[in-house]
Design a protein around this motif. Sequence first.
Motif, PDB file in Angstrom:
ATOM      1  N   THR A   1      -8.713   0.148  -0.951  1.00  0.00           N
ATOM      2  CA  THR A   1     -10.149   0.453  -0.863  1.00  0.00           C
ATOM      3  C   THR A   1     -10.772   0.603  -2.244  1.00  0.00           C
ATOM      4  O   THR A   1     -11.967   0.418  -2.416  1.00  0.00           O
TER       5      THR A   1
ATOM      6  N   THR B   1       0.801   0.475   5.062  1.00  0.00           N
ATOM      7  CA  THR B   1      -0.340   1.322   5.436  1.00  0.00           C
ATOM      8  C   THR B   1      -0.920   2.005   4.192  1.00  0.00           C
ATOM      9  O   THR B   1      -2.143   2.086   4.018  1.00  0.00           O
TER      10      THR B   1
ATOM     11  N   ALA C   1      -6.150  -3.882   4.883  1.00  0.00           N
ATOM     12  CA  ALA C   1      -7.250  -3.139   5.499  1.00  0.00           C
ATOM     13  C   ALA C   1      -6.758  -1.740   5.826  1.00  0.00           C
ATOM     14  O   ALA C   1      -5.570  -1.493   5.887  1.00  0.00           O
ATOM     15  N   THR C   2      -7.701  -0.816   6.010  1.00  0.00           N
ATOM     16  CA  THR C   2      -7.274   0.539   6.373  1.00  0.00           C
ATOM     17  C   THR C   2      -8.099   1.072   7.529  1.00  0.00           C
ATOM     18  O   THR C   2      -9.290   0.791   7.636  1.00  0.00           O
ATOM     19  N   GLU C   3      -7.428   1.813   8.399  1.00  0.00           N
ATOM     20  CA  GLU C   3      -8.162   2.512   9.463  1.00  0.00           C
ATOM     21  C   GLU C   3      -8.283   3.982   9.128  1.00  0.00           C
ATOM     22  O   GLU C   3      -8.757   4.772   9.933  1.00  0.00           O
TER      23      GLU C   3
ATOM     24  N   ASP D   1      -6.237  11.963   8.244  1.00  0.00           N
ATOM     25  CA  ASP D   1      -5.451  10.767   8.605  1.00  0.00           C
ATOM     26  C   ASP D   1      -4.349  10.531   7.572  1.00  0.00           C
ATOM     27  O   ASP D   1      -3.278  10.037   7.896  1.00  0.00           O
TER      28      ASP D   1
ATOM     29  N   SER E   1      -9.822   7.187   7.684  1.00  0.00           N
ATOM     30  CA  SER E   1     -11.178   7.585   7.284  1.00  0.00           C
ATOM     31  C   SER E   1     -11.235   8.983   6.671  1.00  0.00           C
ATOM     32  O   SER E   1     -12.197   9.310   5.992  1.00  0.00           O
TER      33      SER E   1
END
Length: 430
Positions: A205, A198, A12-14, A89, A16
């Motif tokens: 995605t 990370t 998963a990625t945070e 980010d 954006s």
Amino acid sequence: MNTQTYSAGEAATEISTVAVVGLGYIGLPTAAILAGKGLKVVGVDVNPSTVEAVNEGRVPFVEPDLAVHVAGAVSQGFLQAQDEMPEADAYIVAVPTPFQEDKTADLIYVEQAARNIAARIRPGNLVILESTSPPGTTRRMADVILELRPDLAADANGGKEAVLFAHCPERVLPGRIMIELVTNDRIIGGLTPEAASTAAGLYSTFCQGSIHLTDAATAEMAKLVENAYRDVNIAFANELSVISDNLGIDVWNLIELANHHPRVNILQPGPGVGGHCIAVDPWFIVSADPENSRLIRTAREVNDAKPGHVVAEVKSAVDGIDAPVIATLGLAFKANIDDTRESPAVEIVRRLAVENPDARIVVGRSFLGTTLPDELSPLPNVETMVIDDAVATADAVVLLVDHDSFREIRPEQLAGKAVIDTRGFWRATA
Ligand code: SAJ
């Protein structure tokens, strides 16, 4: 670090917002794909015409399906381009890593990108190097940033806040970039395991292949090894083609027959190896360990010698003709693209023109239209011509690139002319 593998969608990625530094053959497709997944992407490029084109939803080079992705991402507001480094980010560095006279990598663009990122980077940010690079480059990029930002570290220690560094080499084939970006497996090497995972989250995605995690130096080397492997195999085919010419054997027939063996799969000979990858990357291995890279170096030399062989073949075909007209077909480094970087076709045309000042070289117009590359435009005896006229006027026709459009040339148009088919193109349709 142990090798670990992610499957599509697992991570998963945070993240954006992403800055993609360098909007070339890799950066722009990657930016467009990420923007298509709803991330806010800023493309950074030093070339004002590239920035302008992208902001208008246009693409500055030919790559199937790229234009529609860029136009869609820009019109929906997910992709924009600028010349200044933004805050983001994550930063993806996809700048050129050319080689210098001595065949070592020139890291000036990576270092410049690193300095610009250093001015913007915040704790917790991720910096990914995509450019093909010699082992140790991700570490060097991190060092440039951390020297300018002594408040940060690649590993949280000594009270400093961490930033993450990883290498994720691009592996896409020009002409199939928009497909292979999504379907190919990826290798990600981190300076730390957290950086690698990370980065895997970000690539998952859009990447439907598996994502394999390792350390940065192994990832850097893996990319170089993939291209060196292909170069060695093409060199084998090119060497066979020269031997076959000397022995009066049809190399295409020979390879086709040998490839019927269940464990033999010989690649195709051609006029030489071009492009900014396979013709360059093996040298990075050679310069990392010159003494032990004998096979890799020799393969480079064999492939680099192939244009000279073609030039000699053409010269002998027009020997005895006064002021011969030589039609050449194709300038790109391979089929159905407009990229002439390191193209053996350009080198062959240049040498034919320079070494035969009495000859006229007519370049059949294909992907570049009436434009000649910088290496050719100053030469007085080189001109472009529509393909049918170029062929009609020529004493010798030299096929250098197997563009699909050349299929329209009919056999009767070639009758009575010397034909030098460096790709076995016409043989394939016989
Ligand atoms: N070529 C031959 N005979 C062959 C295959 C290729 O003469 O049988 C020539 C081509 O005409 C061209 C050159 O080799 O001049 C390179 O073409 P390519 O299609 O083999 O490779 P590239 O340079 O377009 O892309 C390569 C790919 N690497 C591998 O297949 C291992 C691609 O996956 C990489 O992402 C790319 O390099 C890169 O950017 O590094």
